[in-house]
Motif scaffolding. Sequence first.
Motif, mmCIF file in Angstrom:
data_model
loop_
_atom_site.group_PDB
_atom_site.id
_atom_site.type_symbol
_atom_site.label_atom_id
_atom_site.label_comp_id
_atom_site.label_asym_id
_atom_site.label_seq_id
_atom_site.Cartn_x
_atom_site.Cartn_y
_atom_site.Cartn_z
ATOM 1 N N ASP A 1 -11.522 -0.157 7.188
ATOM 2 C CA ASP A 1 -10.075 0.074 7.202
ATOM 3 C C ASP A 1 -9.645 0.791 5.931
ATOM 4 O O ASP A 1 -10.078 0.439 4.825
ATOM 5 C CB ASP A 1 -9.299 -1.244 7.285
ATOM 6 N N LEU A 2 -8.763 1.789 6.092
ATOM 7 C CA LEU A 2 -8.109 2.446 4.964
ATOM 8 C C LEU A 2 -6.688 1.898 4.866
ATOM 9 O O LEU A 2 -5.924 1.958 5.841
ATOM 10 C CB LEU A 2 -8.086 3.960 5.153
ATOM 11 N N ILE A 3 -6.336 1.362 3.713
ATOM 12 C CA ILE A 3 -5.048 0.702 3.488
ATOM 13 C C ILE A 3 -4.311 1.440 2.382
ATOM 14 O O ILE A 3 -4.883 1.747 1.334
ATOM 15 C CB ILE A 3 -5.256 -0.773 3.093
ATOM 16 N N THR A 4 -3.024 1.740 2.604
ATOM 17 C CA THR A 4 -2.212 2.380 1.576
ATOM 18 C C THR A 4 -0.909 1.618 1.383
ATOM 19 O O THR A 4 -0.437 0.918 2.279
ATOM 20 C CB THR A 4 -1.871 3.841 1.921
ATOM 21 N N GLY A 5 -0.336 1.765 0.204
ATOM 22 C CA GLY A 5 0.967 1.179 -0.096
ATOM 23 C C GLY A 5 1.690 2.028 -1.116
ATOM 24 O O GLY A 5 1.062 2.664 -1.976
ATOM 25 N N GLN A 6 2.999 2.066 -1.023
ATOM 26 C CA GLN A 6 3.789 2.837 -1.970
ATOM 27 C C GLN A 6 3.894 2.118 -3.308
ATOM 28 O O GLN A 6 3.899 0.885 -3.376
ATOM 29 C CB GLN A 6 5.190 3.084 -1.412
ATOM 30 N N ILE A 7 3.988 2.910 -4.379
ATOM 31 C CA ILE A 7 4.227 2.386 -5.719
ATOM 32 C C ILE A 7 5.674 2.698 -6.071
ATOM 33 O O ILE A 7 6.067 3.862 -6.187
ATOM 34 C CB ILE A 7 3.276 3.014 -6.751
ATOM 35 N N THR A 8 6.468 1.667 -6.210
ATOM 36 C CA THR A 8 7.910 1.834 -6.419
ATOM 37 C C THR A 8 8.383 1.369 -7.785
ATOM 38 O O THR A 8 9.572 1.415 -8.077
ATOM 39 C CB THR A 8 8.687 1.077 -5.330
ATOM 40 N N GLY A 9 7.459 0.907 -8.637
ATOM 41 C CA GLY A 9 7.818 0.489 -9.979
ATOM 42 C C GLY A 9 8.029 -1.008 -10.090
ATOM 43 O O GLY A 9 7.967 -1.737 -9.101
ATOM 44 N N ARG B 1 -1.318 13.138 5.083
ATOM 45 C CA ARG B 1 -0.497 14.349 5.129
ATOM 46 C C ARG B 1 0.836 14.183 4.407
ATOM 47 O O ARG B 1 1.441 13.113 4.419
ATOM 48 C CB ARG B 1 -0.218 14.733 6.581
ATOM 49 N N ASP B 2 1.274 15.288 3.781
ATOM 50 C CA ASP B 2 2.631 15.425 3.255
ATOM 51 C C ASP B 2 3.018 14.253 2.351
ATOM 52 O O ASP B 2 3.989 13.535 2.588
ATOM 53 C CB ASP B 2 3.624 15.548 4.415
ATOM 54 N N VAL B 3 2.237 14.081 1.304
ATOM 55 C CA VAL B 3 2.522 13.008 0.342
ATOM 56 C C VAL B 3 3.809 13.307 -0.399
ATOM 57 O O VAL B 3 4.000 14.403 -0.932
ATOM 58 C CB VAL B 3 1.344 12.879 -0.646
ATOM 59 N N GLN B 4 4.690 12.310 -0.472
ATOM 60 C CA GLN B 4 6.005 12.520 -1.083
ATOM 61 C C GLN B 4 6.318 11.563 -2.227
ATOM 62 O O GLN B 4 7.412 11.581 -2.768
ATOM 63 C CB GLN B 4 7.098 12.378 -0.006
ATOM 64 N N GLY B 5 5.367 10.720 -2.579
ATOM 65 C CA GLY B 5 5.629 9.774 -3.653
ATOM 66 C C GLY B 5 4.359 9.096 -4.109
ATOM 67 O O GLY B 5 3.268 9.305 -3.559
ATOM 68 N N ASP B 6 4.486 8.270 -5.141
ATOM 69 C CA ASP B 6 3.336 7.554 -5.689
ATOM 70 C C ASP B 6 2.826 6.519 -4.688
ATOM 71 O O ASP B 6 3.615 5.835 -4.021
ATOM 72 C CB ASP B 6 3.716 6.844 -6.979
ATOM 73 N N PHE B 7 1.513 6.385 -4.615
ATOM 74 C CA PHE B 7 0.943 5.365 -3.733
ATOM 75 C C PHE B 7 -0.457 5.014 -4.224
ATOM 76 O O PHE B 7 -0.990 5.614 -5.158
ATOM 77 C CB PHE B 7 0.895 5.849 -2.278
ATOM 78 N N TYR B 8 -1.033 4.019 -3.600
ATOM 79 C CA TYR B 8 -2.425 3.653 -3.862
ATOM 80 C C TYR B 8 -3.142 3.552 -2.522
ATOM 81 O O TYR B 8 -2.530 3.349 -1.468
ATOM 82 C CB TYR B 8 -2.530 2.328 -4.631
ATOM 83 N N ALA B 9 -4.450 3.697 -2.586
ATOM 84 C CA ALA B 9 -5.286 3.559 -1.391
ATOM 85 C C ALA B 9 -6.447 2.634 -1.718
ATOM 86 O O ALA B 9 -7.046 2.722 -2.797
ATOM 87 C CB ALA B 9 -5.806 4.927 -0.942
ATOM 88 N N ARG B 10 -6.738 1.735 -0.795
ATOM 89 C CA ARG B 10 -7.876 0.838 -0.950
ATOM 90 C C ARG B 10 -8.579 0.700 0.393
ATOM 91 O O ARG B 10 -8.020 1.057 1.437
ATOM 92 C CB ARG B 10 -7.448 -0.519 -1.506
ATOM 93 N N VAL B 11 -9.775 0.159 0.367
ATOM 94 C CA VAL B 11 -10.620 0.114 1.551
ATOM 95 C C VAL B 11 -11.173 -1.292 1.724
ATOM 96 O O VAL B 11 -11.463 -1.987 0.747
ATOM 97 C CB VAL B 11 -11.777 1.131 1.416
ATOM 98 N N ARG B 12 -11.325 -1.708 2.970
ATOM 99 C CA ARG B 12 -12.064 -2.933 3.276
ATOM 100 C C ARG B 12 -12.923 -2.680 4.509
ATOM 101 O O ARG B 12 -12.656 -1.745 5.282
ATOM 102 C CB ARG B 12 -11.118 -4.112 3.517
ATOM 103 N N GLY B 13 -13.932 -3.500 4.699
ATOM 104 C CA GLY B 13 -14.795 -3.378 5.867
ATOM 105 C C GLY B 13 -15.330 -4.737 6.248
ATOM 106 O O GLY B 13 -15.279 -5.693 5.465
ATOM 107 N N THR B 14 -15.875 -4.847 7.467
ATOM 108 C CA THR B 14 -16.293 -6.147 7.961
ATOM 109 C C THR B 14 -17.443 -6.044 8.962
ATOM 110 O O THR B 14 -17.638 -4.999 9.605
ATOM 111 C CB THR B 14 -15.102 -6.870 8.625
#
Length: 500
Positions: free
Chosen positions: A410-418, A456-469
């Motif tokens: 799985d590819l997981i992303t979340g926004q960084i908002t401060g 696609r079309d990144v518009q702000g700060d974010f992070y990406a992390r990965v998990r697998g099973t």
Amino acid sequence: MKDQNIEDPERSSLSRRRLVKYAGLGATLVAASPLATGNAAWAEENPELASENRGNSRNRVWRAGDHHVHSEYSGEFDTSTNPPKFHKGADAVYPIVTNAIMAKYFGLSWAMCTDHGGPTHSKVNLEQAYPDLLRSRVLVPEVLQFWGMEFDAPALDHHTLMIPHHSDEAQQLFELESRFAKHDAFPADPGRDTEAKMVEFLKAAKGMRQKPLVIAHHASRSAPGLGVYGQDTPREFRNGNNAAPEIYVGFEGAPGHQAGPLNGGARGGYGNHPTYGGFDQMTARVGGLWDSLLGEGRRWWITATSDSHVHWTRGGSDFWPGEYSKTHVLARQDYADIMDGLRNGRIWVGTGDLITSLDVTASTQGRQATTGETLTVSRRNRTDVDIEIRFRPLEGKNANGDHPEVRRVDLITGQITGPSGNLDADTNPTTKVVARFGPRDWRRSGREYVIRHTLRDVQGDFYARVRGTSTDEAEPLADGKESPWEDLWFYSNPVFVQYR
């Protein structure tokens, strides 16, 4: 004065008989094969790691370790006398060198004994445990053995306190434990058990020339429910990280005691509210506390440990260091570089040796960043970000004799908002699984599998992390009494993307 931490070649020429004397059970278990052999399966899987353990270490590779291991110095105190009298082996039973031997056998490059504190335990560490650590370093030089303890953190549950490797490491731990560990004072001092004291400790550690590391243990073990916290709370993590962001850097994503179900107990020792796929709820819940901290831009990392006290085959709830859980750090075989990797998030964690390497890379316009690093995306250029995931499956068998296979990544992303105005916040509603990949979605490249995905079309700060099973669970389910070997997961730490 000669540095007592520099191993003397004359002292290293110790006989097998003396090794068995010091190591006890652990040496007995591995005496059938030469100690230089170690875990043959691991060496076959990781020839580049095995070959670099003693030689050229200019290049960083993934090095497995464990920063939460107990020895016979996790004992008990008789407080009817003054000073209290210490008795070894009451809670954990193995000599320090036994743990080192078993860590080597199960493929670890580095490890750390983290024994419990108690009244005047700082003197026990200094006068009794530390000389045994020095002996263990001589006997098992292939495993880098850090000095530290399971710190009785004021107002919180236990934490790793990892001391950098240097000539005054023993005195540095003595200073911190004797001044700040909540149970070290005798008679007991209630003033030691406050959050203010924890912040004071972190600020003192931050001011030291040789900077230690602090990582929370089994953070939700005392939690009575999902999203309901016990000894460790989101507010305390934030306040501690604010006080010393380069010292207080994370928590165990996967706690120890994973062998509990093999003897009818709870996985991780989480008797109030369970783990999920062997991982703490703070980590396992997508959009939960870990994602809330990452969404503030905090460099907050997860690890996986054994918390070994007594092996499950002797009635305990534990695996040996490296037998089931591993914390992989991208580093040279060098104390300072391994600690630098832990401090800066060059980490991925896994259970059951489901995979043996994991690389996550974010790239755009010829620039790239990997786990723990930050990629800057320019507003003026193309705003797509390419994510590449590379992992190496286990080609042999793990410590249970199994050949596990990855069912999904799985590819997981979340926004960084401060920074959040709410110190108790424990969710990040922007975090989501953006893509799921099965065996048909990855391609073979040598001994690795490769997955590529474009955001696609990144518009702000974010992070990406990965998990697998190894399972077919869309999200990790609450753990029951199933064998931990049937429920394997791996997690990367995040890659950050900065939009400027």
